[in-house]
Design a protein around this motif. Structure first.
Motif, short mmCIF file in Angstrom:
data_model
loop_
_atom_site.label_atom_id
_atom_site.label_comp_id
_atom_site.label_asym_id
_atom_site.label_seq_id
_atom_site.Cartn_x
_atom_site.Cartn_y
_atom_site.Cartn_z
N PHE A 104 0.88 -1.02 0.01
CA PHE A 104 -0.09 -0.04 0.01
C PHE A 104 0.89 1.08 0.06
N GLY A 105 0.33 2.48 -0.56
CA GLY A 105 1.01 3.52 -0.60
C GLY A 105 0.47 4.28 0.74
N ALA A 106 1.35 4.93 1.38
CA ALA A 106 0.89 5.72 2.73
C ALA A 106 1.29 7.12 2.87
N PRO A 107 1.02 7.82 1.76
CA PRO A 107 1.27 9.33 1.65
C PRO A 107 1.00 10.14 2.67
N GLY A 108 1.96 11.10 3.18
CA GLY A 108 1.82 12.00 4.38
C GLY A 108 3.09 12.17 4.87
N SER A 109 3.33 13.21 5.81
CA SER A 109 4.50 13.52 6.63
C SER A 109 4.56 12.35 8.02
N PHE A 110 5.52 11.74 7.86
CA PHE A 110 5.98 10.94 9.30
C PHE A 110 5.96 11.62 10.36
N TYR A 111 6.03 12.96 10.25
CA TYR A 111 6.00 13.80 11.73
C TYR A 111 4.40 13.98 12.18
N ASP A 112 3.72 13.19 11.50
CA ASP A 112 2.04 12.99 12.05
C ASP A 112 1.75 11.60 12.00
N ARG A 113 0.57 11.46 12.67
CA ARG A 113 0.52 9.74 12.64
C ARG A 113 -0.08 9.44 11.13
N LEU A 114 0.36 8.16 10.99
CA LEU A 114 0.07 7.59 9.40
C LEU A 114 -0.64 6.30 9.50
N PHE A 115 -0.65 5.69 10.76
CA PHE A 115 -1.16 4.31 11.03
C PHE A 115 -2.23 4.23 12.37
N PHE B 74 11.58 15.32 16.25
CA PHE B 74 11.97 13.96 16.44
C PHE B 74 11.25 13.52 17.65
N CYS B 75 10.84 14.39 18.72
CA CYS B 75 10.12 13.84 19.86
C CYS B 75 8.75 13.57 19.20
N HIS B 76 8.13 14.25 18.38
CA HIS B 76 6.79 14.00 17.83
C HIS B 76 6.66 12.73 17.06
#
Length: 240
Positions: free
Chosen positions: A122-133, A186-188
């Motif tokens: 699957f593609g999971a577009p978005g910033s990894f500094y936010d929730r993704l899953f 990084f903390c987030h």
């Protein structure tokens, strides 16, 4: 990152990133081995954060699956269901990734000499500094050479003229602003991943480092100084 597979594409200009992925293979193997032996999941959710596109995109995934398949055969277990999530920013060239999925799966099966029950990508577009899953949904999360990029330009560095990042001429307030922004990011990032990982899940992150204590050391910032110089030369040639 330039998409596609042309001469200037990321896919054909990412040898250094591939070398780093190869160097960290023992750590990935150890992490996924410990995870599988301890939990024996029938369904395995794996994510690569900052996957970009090109051959490197599938390298980590294929190597991880090979380790699990070898383990499950040794333990005489059925192949788990693989759920692979490829993450990058919205502008990433996911089309090129998806167009090569059939070839990837075929090559992987041929290399292993065995059939996997199910492998979903699957593609999971978005910033990894936010929730993704969703909460407690991921078993193994990997990220290589991506977390050096901040979520945004730090506030208060608008007058950092002549530079696009830290340099030997950067005033102390600029260094502090970048440092504080990275700490927040990084903390987030860690907080988000802690919510997404299952109990006993694994997180493996590879970062660019430096030997010098100077934040503008050429160990990690030389490329940005060169780019800044080129940009200034280009601007000076513009006729107003």
């Amino acid at each position: 990152m330039n998409g596609g597979d042309g001469e200037q594409s990321y896919a054909n200009n990412s040898v250094l990133q591939r070398k780093v992925i190869s160097l960290t293979k023992p750590l990935r193997d150890e992490a996924i081995t410990g995870l599988y032996r301890n939990s024996l999941p029938t369904s395995l959710a794996i994510a690569d954060l900052g996957c970009s596109c090109g051959p490197n995109t599938f390298l980590v995934i294929s190597e991880t699956i090979k380790v699990v398949e070898k383990l499950r055969q040794e333990m005489n277990h059925k192949s788990p269901e693989y759920k692979i999530f490829l993450n990058d920013l919205l502008g990433n060239d996911f089309n090129t990734i998806f167009q090569s999925l059939d070839t990837f799966k075929k090559n992987l099966r041929n290399e292993m000499g065995t059939e996997m029950d199910h492998c979903y990508i699957f593609g999971a577009p978005g910033s990894f500094y936010d929730r993704l899953f969703p909460d407690k949904s991921m078993h193994f999360i990997h990220s290589s050479y991506s977390l050096q990029f901040l979520s945004k330009v730090p506030e208060g560095v608008e007058n950092h003229k002549g530079n696009i990042y830290l340099s030997s001429t950067s005033p102390s307030y600029v260094v502090k602003a970048y440092n504080e922004q990275y700490k927040r990011d990084f903390c987030h990032f860690l907080k988000c991943r802690a919510q997404e990982l299952v109990e006993g899940g694994r997180l493996l992150v590879t970062l660019i480092g430096r030997q010098s204590e100077e934040p503008w050391s050429k160990d990690c910032c030389a490329i940005w100084e060169l780019m800044a110089t080129d940009l200034k030369d280009m601007v000076s040639q513009v006729k107003l």
